[in-house]
Scaffold this motif. Structure first.
Motif, PDB file in Angstrom:
ATOM      1  N   UNK A 183       0.833  -1.195   0.000  1.00 61.21           N
ATOM      2  CA  UNK A 183       0.000   0.000   0.000  1.00 61.21           C
ATOM      3  C   UNK A 183       0.876   1.255   0.000  1.00 61.21           C
ATOM      4  N   UNK A 184       0.552   2.157  -0.895  1.00 56.45           N
ATOM      5  CA  UNK A 184       1.143   3.487  -0.861  1.00 56.45           C
ATOM      6  C   UNK A 184       0.342   4.293   0.156  1.00 56.45           C
ATOM      7  N   UNK A 185       0.972   4.782   1.226  1.00 51.34           N
ATOM      8  CA  UNK A 185       0.203   5.367   2.329  1.00 51.34           C
ATOM      9  C   UNK A 185      -0.357   6.746   2.010  1.00 51.34           C
ATOM     10  N   UNK A 186      -1.374   7.131   2.761  1.00 49.88           N
ATOM     11  CA  UNK A 186      -1.963   8.457   2.625  1.00 49.88           C
ATOM     12  C   UNK A 186      -1.044   9.511   3.238  1.00 49.88           C
ATOM     13  N   UNK A 187      -1.118  10.717   2.715  1.00 50.63           N
ATOM     14  CA  UNK A 187      -0.388  11.853   3.259  1.00 50.63           C
ATOM     15  C   UNK A 187      -1.261  12.558   4.294  1.00 50.63           C
ATOM     16  N   UNK A 188      -0.661  13.194   5.293  1.00 51.99           N
ATOM     17  CA  UNK A 188      -1.449  13.934   6.279  1.00 51.99           C
ATOM     18  C   UNK A 188      -2.038  15.224   5.716  1.00 51.99           C
ATOM     19  N   UNK A 189      -1.424  15.774   4.670  1.00 54.16           N
ATOM     20  CA  UNK A 189      -2.007  16.872   3.907  1.00 54.16           C
ATOM     21  C   UNK A 189      -2.386  16.337   2.533  1.00 54.16           C
ATOM     22  N   UNK A 190      -3.329  16.995   1.888  1.00 54.83           N
ATOM     23  CA  UNK A 190      -3.846  16.506   0.624  1.00 54.83           C
ATOM     24  C   UNK A 190      -3.485  17.443  -0.523  1.00 54.83           C
ATOM     25  N   UNK A 191      -3.878  17.024  -1.713  1.00 58.37           N
ATOM     26  CA  UNK A 191      -3.566  17.814  -2.906  1.00 58.37           C
ATOM     27  C   UNK A 191      -4.058  19.245  -2.780  1.00 58.37           C
ATOM     28  N   UNK A 192      -5.252  19.429  -2.228  1.00 58.15           N
ATOM     29  CA  UNK A 192      -5.813  20.779  -2.114  1.00 58.15           C
ATOM     30  C   UNK A 192      -4.928  21.699  -1.271  1.00 58.15           C
ATOM     31  N   UNK A 193      -4.181  21.123  -0.325  1.00 54.71           N
ATOM     32  CA  UNK A 193      -3.286  21.929   0.504  1.00 54.71           C
ATOM     33  C   UNK A 193      -2.063  22.405  -0.274  1.00 54.71           C
ATOM     34  N   UNK A 194      -1.672  21.634  -1.288  1.00 51.98           N
ATOM     35  CA  UNK A 194      -0.496  21.983  -2.085  1.00 51.98           C
ATOM     36  C   UNK A 194      -0.854  22.758  -3.350  1.00 51.98           C
ATOM     37  N   UNK A 195      -2.112  22.687  -3.793  1.00 55.32           N
ATOM     38  CA  UNK A 195      -2.471  23.245  -5.094  1.00 55.32           C
ATOM     39  C   UNK A 195      -2.115  24.714  -5.248  1.00 55.32           C
ATOM     40  N   UNK A 196      -2.408  25.591  -4.282  1.00 55.51           N
ATOM     41  CA  UNK A 196      -2.016  27.007  -4.465  1.00 55.51           C
ATOM     42  C   UNK A 196      -0.504  27.191  -4.603  1.00 55.51           C
ATOM     43  N   UNK A 197       0.243  26.323  -3.940  1.00 56.52           N
ATOM     44  CA  UNK A 197       1.702  26.428  -4.017  1.00 56.52           C
ATOM     45  C   UNK A 197       2.239  25.822  -5.307  1.00 56.52           C
ATOM     46  N   UNK A 198       1.534  24.827  -5.865  1.00 54.71           N
ATOM     47  CA  UNK A 198       1.895  24.357  -7.203  1.00 54.71           C
ATOM     48  C   UNK A 198       1.762  25.502  -8.209  1.00 54.71           C
ATOM     49  N   UNK A 199       0.698  26.295  -8.077  1.00 57.15           N
ATOM     50  CA  UNK A 199       0.507  27.438  -8.973  1.00 57.15           C
ATOM     51  C   UNK A 199       1.697  28.383  -8.883  1.00 57.15           C
ATOM     52  N   UNK A 200       2.099  28.719  -7.668  1.00 57.83           N
ATOM     53  CA  UNK A 200       3.237  29.627  -7.481  1.00 57.83           C
ATOM     54  C   UNK A 200       4.535  29.009  -7.985  1.00 57.83           C
ATOM     55  N   UNK A 201       4.700  27.723  -7.732  1.00 61.22           N
ATOM     56  CA  UNK A 201       5.920  27.039  -8.167  1.00 61.22           C
ATOM     57  C   UNK A 201       6.046  27.049  -9.684  1.00 61.22           C
ATOM     58  N   UNK A 202       4.943  26.824 -10.378  1.00 57.25           N
ATOM     59  CA  UNK A 202       4.974  26.813 -11.842  1.00 57.25           C
ATOM     60  C   UNK A 202       5.308  28.195 -12.400  1.00 57.25           C
ATOM     61  N   UNK A 203       4.847  29.239 -11.732  1.00 50.86           N
ATOM     62  CA  UNK A 203       5.190  30.589 -12.175  1.00 50.86           C
ATOM     63  C   UNK A 203       6.668  30.882 -11.921  1.00 50.86           C
ATOM     64  N   UNK A 204       7.129  30.525 -10.736  1.00 50.41           N
ATOM     65  CA  UNK A 204       8.513  30.827 -10.359  1.00 50.41           C
ATOM     66  C   UNK A 204       9.516  30.099 -11.248  1.00 50.41           C
ATOM     67  N   UNK A 205       9.207  28.848 -11.616  1.00 54.91           N
ATOM     68  CA  UNK A 205      10.120  28.040 -12.421  1.00 54.91           C
ATOM     69  C   UNK A 205       9.717  28.005 -13.902  1.00 54.91           C
ATOM     70  N   UNK A 206       8.836  28.932 -14.301  1.00 54.27           N
ATOM     71  CA  UNK A 206       8.453  29.127 -15.698  1.00 54.27           C
ATOM     72  C   UNK A 206       8.075  27.811 -16.384  1.00 54.27           C
ATOM     73  N   UNK A 207       7.086  27.131 -15.818  1.00 50.89           N
ATOM     74  CA  UNK A 207       6.668  25.833 -16.357  1.00 50.89           C
ATOM     75  C   UNK A 207       5.752  26.034 -17.555  1.00 50.89           C
ATOM     76  N   UNK A 208       6.103  25.381 -18.651  1.00 52.22           N
ATOM     77  CA  UNK A 208       5.321  25.409 -19.887  1.00 52.22           C
ATOM     78  C   UNK A 208       4.480  24.140 -19.971  1.00 52.22           C
ATOM     79  N   UNK A 209       3.189  24.285 -20.196  1.00 51.54           N
ATOM     80  CA  UNK A 209       2.328  23.118 -20.294  1.00 51.54           C
ATOM     81  C   UNK A 209       0.976  23.488 -20.852  1.00 51.54           C
ATOM     82  N   UNK A 210       0.105  22.485 -20.930  1.00 49.19           N
ATOM     83  CA  UNK A 210      -1.249  22.685 -21.449  1.00 49.19           C
ATOM     84  C   UNK A 210      -2.199  21.786 -20.683  1.00 49.19           C
TER      85      UNK A 210
END
Length: 526
Positions: free
Chosen positions: A109-136
């Motif tokens: 079993x791959x275990x559950x995290x104590x925080x979930x995707x929703x907790x990281x999502x706003x920071x993923x947005x910032x990370x993609x801007x900071x590291x100039x991520x290109x995607x679609x």
């Protein structure tokens, strides 16, 4: 030796976790010391030389680690400002939403995290801007929820890869554009730093167009008065107060850049953050054992160094009848088998194109490709990278014995990897026979041939998990803010905090988490 320098915060390491944290905290005005064991990676013609990059230690450390049987390992670690991001492929994926939940795999079993995707999502947005991520967005069938579109448009496929993408779609698959962190402007090429060369994946970028931690986070804050960067400053040990509840000083071996003489200095900080990479961060904690922490700092749970994960990784070189003149090949990914398939209930993993292989890279093992020559293979190949999740296992661990670093590791989920590899080979062979791509069926007798390779234990570029985070001090090393349970002013912001590895490159999650922890530290310091 007496402490001679005090800072509000000390950050050890300048990779994705340390560099990003320094960037975030620089705005606070607090006095920050950033320690990096290596120098700046030199900008030189050799940055783009295949044999120098892959067959020498010029851009990788020459240190020796050991496996559980005492065999030598030569890990692919880059000790420069920017850490391993200096030579990474810059593929920056988000973990899937289900990666944060408990999920049954072939070997456990791959275990559950104590925080979930929703907790990281706003920071993923910032990370993609900071590291100039290109995607679609909208192409990947496993894509998690996004509150914002990618900040930069997807990197276009070159002609040959576009052909492959279209044929895969015709077979019912859903290929998508790999999210890549590069400084590329395809609409106005004369303004673009990135020149779409074939020396990106695994190479240092000579023109500083790859979004590595040095370029994206360290250099932008180096000129600030409150930020001090010391290079060639190797941390030897962390010392604690008499109570053992705080780091009182950081013992550092500093090499003078001009005289090349080495001095041991002590620095102190209100807060100390380790970001040396999941292996070296646990090594530092274990080597800093003292009377209050006899088994290593922050190790009352006996979990420091345990649950080491690095993914099950490998490559497939598929020889095609049609030449492949692609230069920047790392633009295509496939997640159709990420969670398994109709007759296999377990997750398999992710497939993405590699940086284009060259004849120079293949010449060292020319016999493996006979009767084709390395040049024929490189000219006609499409090159793929497979990533399969490995599961946390407390017996997969980092140990230290004196100055020796020991990786005790037994691979799991091998069945899932083998199935994904075979499945993809079958698809590649079916593409090879497709008349829409390969009308000339007699060009090479070995067209359709595939060459596979599994990354050995020394390939630790995706290292995570050695100091997992959680609520319970008996089952985790870090709390939810990545502060150690045992020591009040000690944090870790590299991939050590991962509870599971998912099946995508971990770097974007490390970046996002460093931004998240940075916000917590700003609040704490205020």
């Amino acid at each position: 030796m007496a402490t001679n320098n005090h800072y509000d915060i000390i950050i050890i390491g300048t990779g994705a976790g340390g560099g990003t944290l320094a960037y975030r905290l620089a705005q606070s005005g607090k006095k920050i010391l950033v320690l990096e064991r290596g120098p700046f990676l030199p900008r030189e013609k050799e940055n783009w030389d295949v044999k120098t990059v892959f067959n020498s230690d010029r851009y990788h450390n020459s240190e020796v680690w050991y496996d559980r049987d005492g065999n030598e390992l030569h890990p692919g670690m880059s000790y420069f400002v920017g850490g391993n991001t200096k030579v990474y492929g810059a593929a920056l994926f988000r973990l899937r939403e289900k990666d944060f939940e408990a999920f049954q795999h072939c070997d456990g079993i791959s275990p559950a995290w104590p925080l979930k995707y929703k907790d990281f999502e706003p920071y993923y947005v910032e990370a993609e801007k900071l590291y100039q991520v290109h995607g679609k967005s909208g192409e990947d069938p496993t894509e998690p929820f996004r509150s914002e579109e990618f900040p930069y448009p997807a990197v276009s496929h070159e002609t040959r890869i576009e052909e492959v993408s279209e044929v895969l779609k015709s077979k019912g698959l859903k290929p998508y554009h790999t999210p890549v962190g590069i400084h590329l402007n395809e609409a106005q090429r004369y303004l673009s730093q990135c020149i779409r060369c074939n020396t990106c994946d695994g190479f240092p970028c000579l023109v500083h167009a790859k979004s590595d931690a040095e370029v994206s986070t360290v250099r932008p804050v180096m000129g600030q008065e409150n930020v001090t960067l010391l290079t060639e400053a190797r941390v030897l040990k962390l010392h604690t107060s008499a109570s053992g509840r705080e780091i009182s000083s950081v013992e550092v071996e500093v090499r003078d850049p001009e005289s090349r003489q080495v001095q041991v200095q002590q620095f102190s900080g209100d807060i100390v953050v380790i970001a040396c990479g999941a292996v070296n961060s646990s090594v530092l904690l274990l080597k800093s054992a003292n009377e209050q922490h006899p088994h290593g700092l922050a190790n009352s749970s006996d979990l420091v160094g345990r649950n080491f994960m690095k993914h099950v990784l490998g490559s497939i070189i598929g020889v095609s009848k049609k030449p492949n003149p692609t230069k920047f090949q790392k633009t295509l990914s496939i997640n159709d088998f990420y969670w398994g398939e109709s007759d296999y209930e377990y997750p398999m993993g992710q497939i993405q194109t590699l940086g284009k292989v060259s004849k120079e890279a293949l010449e060292g093992n020319a016999a493996a490709y006979a009767p084709l020559t390395p040049e024929e293979v490189a000219t006609h190949s499409i090159d793929w990278w497979l990533t399969v999740e490995d599961l946390p296992d407390p017996n997969n661990r980092i140990r230290v014995d004196g100055d020796q670093i020991i990786l005790e590791y037994t691979e799991n989920n091998s069945e899932s990897y083998d199935r994904l590899e075979q499945r993809w080979i079958e698809i590649l062979k079916s593409i090879e026979c497709g008349q829409s791509i390969m009308p000339n069926c007699s060009y090479f007798v070995d067209a359709g041939q595939t060459y596979t390779g599994r990354l050995p234990l020394s390939g630790v570029g995706h290292q995570v998990g050695t100091c997992r985070f959680g609520d319970d001090p008996t089952t985790s090393v870090l709390d939810l803010n990545c502060r150690t349970h045992d020591i009040d002013n000690l944090y870790i912001t590299d991939g050590s905090f991962f509870c599971s590895s998912g099946a995508v490159n971990p770097t974007l999650t490390i970046i996002a988490n460093a931004l998240r922890v940075g916000d917590h530290l700003i609040d704490r310091m205020q």
